[in-house]
Scaffold this motif. Structure first.
Motif, mmCIF file in Angstrom:
data_model
loop_
_atom_site.group_PDB
_atom_site.id
_atom_site.type_symbol
_atom_site.label_atom_id
_atom_site.label_comp_id
_atom_site.label_asym_id
_atom_site.label_seq_id
_atom_site.Cartn_x
_atom_site.Cartn_y
_atom_site.Cartn_z
ATOM 1 N N LEU A 47 0.824 -1.215 0.000
ATOM 2 C CA LEU A 47 0.000 0.000 0.000
ATOM 3 C C LEU A 47 0.857 1.263 0.000
ATOM 4 O O LEU A 47 0.434 2.303 -0.508
ATOM 5 C CB LEU A 47 -0.938 -0.008 1.209
ATOM 6 C CG LEU A 47 -2.070 -1.040 1.139
ATOM 7 C CD1 LEU A 47 -2.945 -0.957 2.386
ATOM 8 C CD2 LEU A 47 -2.917 -0.852 -0.112
ATOM 9 N N GLU A 48 2.064 1.178 0.548
ATOM 10 C CA GLU A 48 2.959 2.336 0.528
ATOM 11 C C GLU A 48 3.338 2.678 -0.912
ATOM 12 O O GLU A 48 3.374 3.846 -1.296
ATOM 13 C CB GLU A 48 4.221 2.052 1.360
ATOM 14 C CG GLU A 48 5.092 3.273 1.579
ATOM 15 C CD GLU A 48 6.254 3.004 2.515
ATOM 16 O OE1 GLU A 48 7.272 3.721 2.422
ATOM 17 O OE2 GLU A 48 6.163 2.071 3.336
ATOM 18 N N LEU A 49 3.607 1.658 -1.703
ATOM 19 C CA LEU A 49 3.898 1.864 -3.123
ATOM 20 C C LEU A 49 2.647 2.362 -3.850
ATOM 21 O O LEU A 49 2.711 3.317 -4.629
ATOM 22 C CB LEU A 49 4.396 0.566 -3.751
ATOM 23 C CG LEU A 49 4.524 0.528 -5.280
ATOM 24 C CD1 LEU A 49 5.425 1.642 -5.788
ATOM 25 C CD2 LEU A 49 5.049 -0.836 -5.738
ATOM 26 N N ALA A 50 1.506 1.756 -3.569
ATOM 27 C CA ALA A 50 0.255 2.157 -4.224
ATOM 28 C C ALA A 50 -0.064 3.621 -3.970
ATOM 29 O O ALA A 50 -0.547 4.339 -4.858
ATOM 30 C CB ALA A 50 -0.894 1.271 -3.741
ATOM 31 N N ASN A 51 0.218 4.081 -2.760
ATOM 32 C CA ASN A 51 -0.100 5.470 -2.399
ATOM 33 C C ASN A 51 0.769 6.492 -3.123
ATOM 34 O O ASN A 51 0.493 7.692 -3.066
ATOM 35 C CB ASN A 51 0.020 5.663 -0.888
ATOM 36 C CG ASN A 51 -1.154 5.070 -0.132
ATOM 37 O OD1 ASN A 51 -2.268 5.065 -0.634
ATOM 38 N ND2 ASN A 51 -0.903 4.549 1.065
ATOM 39 N N LYS A 52 1.804 6.021 -3.811
ATOM 40 C CA LYS A 52 2.647 6.931 -4.597
ATOM 41 C C LYS A 52 2.054 7.178 -5.979
ATOM 42 O O LYS A 52 2.555 8.020 -6.724
ATOM 43 C CB LYS A 52 4.062 6.349 -4.718
ATOM 44 C CG LYS A 52 4.806 6.281 -3.389
ATOM 45 C CD LYS A 52 6.180 5.651 -3.545
ATOM 46 C CE LYS A 52 6.879 5.540 -2.199
ATOM 47 N NZ LYS A 52 8.203 4.875 -2.310
ATOM 48 N N THR A 53 0.990 6.435 -6.331
ATOM 49 C CA THR A 53 0.342 6.634 -7.627
ATOM 50 C C THR A 53 -0.827 7.602 -7.480
ATOM 51 O O THR A 53 -1.273 7.898 -6.371
ATOM 52 C CB THR A 53 -0.173 5.297 -8.203
ATOM 53 O OG1 THR A 53 -1.214 4.787 -7.362
ATOM 54 C CG2 THR A 53 0.949 4.267 -8.283
ATOM 55 N N GLU A 54 -1.336 8.068 -8.618
ATOM 56 C CA GLU A 54 -2.423 9.053 -8.612
ATOM 57 C C GLU A 54 -3.795 8.420 -8.398
ATOM 58 O O GLU A 54 -4.719 9.066 -7.908
ATOM 59 C CB GLU A 54 -2.415 9.825 -9.940
ATOM 60 C CG GLU A 54 -1.172 10.670 -10.128
ATOM 61 C CD GLU A 54 -1.017 11.165 -11.550
ATOM 62 O OE1 GLU A 54 -1.252 12.365 -11.777
ATOM 63 O OE2 GLU A 54 -0.673 10.353 -12.431
ATOM 64 N N HIS A 55 -3.943 7.155 -8.798
ATOM 65 C CA HIS A 55 -5.223 6.461 -8.662
ATOM 66 C C HIS A 55 -4.996 5.087 -8.063
ATOM 67 O O HIS A 55 -4.046 4.399 -8.424
ATOM 68 C CB HIS A 55 -5.908 6.298 -10.025
ATOM 69 C CG HIS A 55 -6.143 7.581 -10.740
ATOM 70 N ND1 HIS A 55 -7.112 8.473 -10.373
ATOM 71 C CD2 HIS A 55 -5.510 8.133 -11.801
ATOM 72 C CE1 HIS A 55 -7.078 9.525 -11.178
ATOM 73 N NE2 HIS A 55 -6.108 9.340 -12.051
ATOM 74 N N ILE A 56 -5.877 4.663 -7.165
ATOM 75 C CA ILE A 56 -5.820 3.323 -6.596
ATOM 76 C C ILE A 56 -7.111 2.593 -6.943
ATOM 77 O O ILE A 56 -8.206 3.075 -6.657
ATOM 78 C CB ILE A 56 -5.610 3.353 -5.074
ATOM 79 C CG1 ILE A 56 -4.251 4.000 -4.737
ATOM 80 C CG2 ILE A 56 -5.669 1.941 -4.498
ATOM 81 C CD1 ILE A 56 -3.955 4.075 -3.263
ATOM 82 N N ILE A 57 -6.974 1.441 -7.592
ATOM 83 C CA ILE A 57 -8.103 0.611 -7.993
ATOM 84 C C ILE A 57 -8.126 -0.580 -7.040
ATOM 85 O O ILE A 57 -7.237 -1.432 -7.071
ATOM 86 C CB ILE A 57 -7.938 0.145 -9.452
ATOM 87 C CG1 ILE A 57 -7.893 1.364 -10.390
ATOM 88 C CG2 ILE A 57 -9.044 -0.820 -9.855
ATOM 89 C CD1 ILE A 57 -7.057 1.150 -11.630
ATOM 90 N N ARG A 58 -9.127 -0.636 -6.163
ATOM 91 C CA ARG A 58 -9.180 -1.673 -5.124
ATOM 92 C C ARG A 58 -10.124 -2.802 -5.548
ATOM 93 O O ARG A 58 -11.281 -2.555 -5.871
ATOM 94 C CB ARG A 58 -9.646 -1.082 -3.787
ATOM 95 C CG ARG A 58 -8.703 -0.033 -3.224
ATOM 96 C CD ARG A 58 -9.188 0.495 -1.886
ATOM 97 N NE ARG A 58 -8.363 1.609 -1.419
ATOM 98 C CZ ARG A 58 -7.222 1.494 -0.764
ATOM 99 N NH1 ARG A 58 -6.781 0.278 -0.449
ATOM 100 N NH2 ARG A 58 -6.538 2.548 -0.400
ATOM 101 N N LEU A 59 -9.612 -4.028 -5.503
ATOM 102 C CA LEU A 59 -10.409 -5.198 -5.823
ATOM 103 C C LEU A 59 -10.589 -6.083 -4.578
ATOM 104 O O LEU A 59 -9.700 -6.161 -3.734
ATOM 105 C CB LEU A 59 -9.729 -6.043 -6.912
ATOM 106 C CG LEU A 59 -9.501 -5.421 -8.286
ATOM 107 C CD1 LEU A 59 -8.830 -6.419 -9.204
ATOM 108 C CD2 LEU A 59 -10.807 -4.932 -8.897
#
Length: 218
Positions: free
Chosen positions: A200-212
């Protein structure tokens, strides 16, 4: 750059049907970064493969770089991938019988690019491995192999880069270095980035998070 509308993917196992993805929709604009996250078995890698044209979906539509993937045959999908898409995998997928330099050159040579060796050396320099150009994959550490894989991913000047757990096989410190390199290369090239990660730390560096979760967008 990427438009996913009402995508579903179903696998048949004997008399049983397993719905891996159910009615997924999202869009990623040119130059944006997005992360696909979710628990194990939630359909993250399956979704990434569908978006990249590596597998066929059962319902919905995916448009990648102005091409509706369901309208393309296997040759058409391969052409889209070769011309516009870069890939980074968790297990690096370098060719063990080739040197670092040759691994980076492969996509360029397949496209008939001029000055492939010069361009490959420049990419190796960008990832800090110009001095390892003549080494084989087995002679490189995991972090070095992933940096070579990054250089290879950008060798065809992709419009969009798909990364599946790009730091999953690396220790924390090495993974952070690879992350920074990935984002720097992506920004410098103006490439769209879609990555799958459990971090999630890596994911939070992106502009959009797509959660499945359970194959559904949450």
């Amino acid at each position: 750059m990427l438009s996913v509308k009402n995508i579903s993917k179903i696998y048949q196992s004997g008399f049983n049907k397993l719905t891996v993805l159910n009615n997924i929709s999202f869009e990623v604009a040119p130059g944006e970064t997005a992360a696909i996250v979710g628990p194990s078995g939630s359909g993250k890698t399956t979704l990434l493969g569908l978006c990249a044209g590596l597998d066929r979906y059962d319902a919905g539509s995916i448009t990648l770089y102005d091409s509706l993937l369901s309208e393309l045959d296997e040759d058409g999908l391969a052409q889209i991938r070769n011309q516009h898409v870069g890939f980074v995998f968790q297990n690096f997928q370098l060719l063990p019988t080739l040197t670092a330099l040759e691994n980076v050159m492969v996509p360029m040579e397949l496209q008939g690019a001029l000055n492939a060796k010069k361009k490959a050396l420049a990419l190796l320099d960008k990832v800090g491995l110009a001095d390892r150009a003549t080494h084989y994959a087995s002679e490189l550490s995991g972090g070095e192999q992933q940096r070579i894989a990054l250089a290879r991913a950008f060798s065809n000047n992709p419009k969009i880069l798909f990364a599946d757990e790009p730091t999953g096989n690396l220790d924390t410190e090495t993974g952070q270095k690879v992350e920074q390199l990935l984002f720097n290369l992506n920004r410098d090239a103006g490439t769209t980035l879609v990555l799958v990660t459990h971090d999630l730390e890596l994911a939070n560096k992106t502009e959009h998070i797509i959660r499945l979760k359970g194959g559904v967008l949450v």
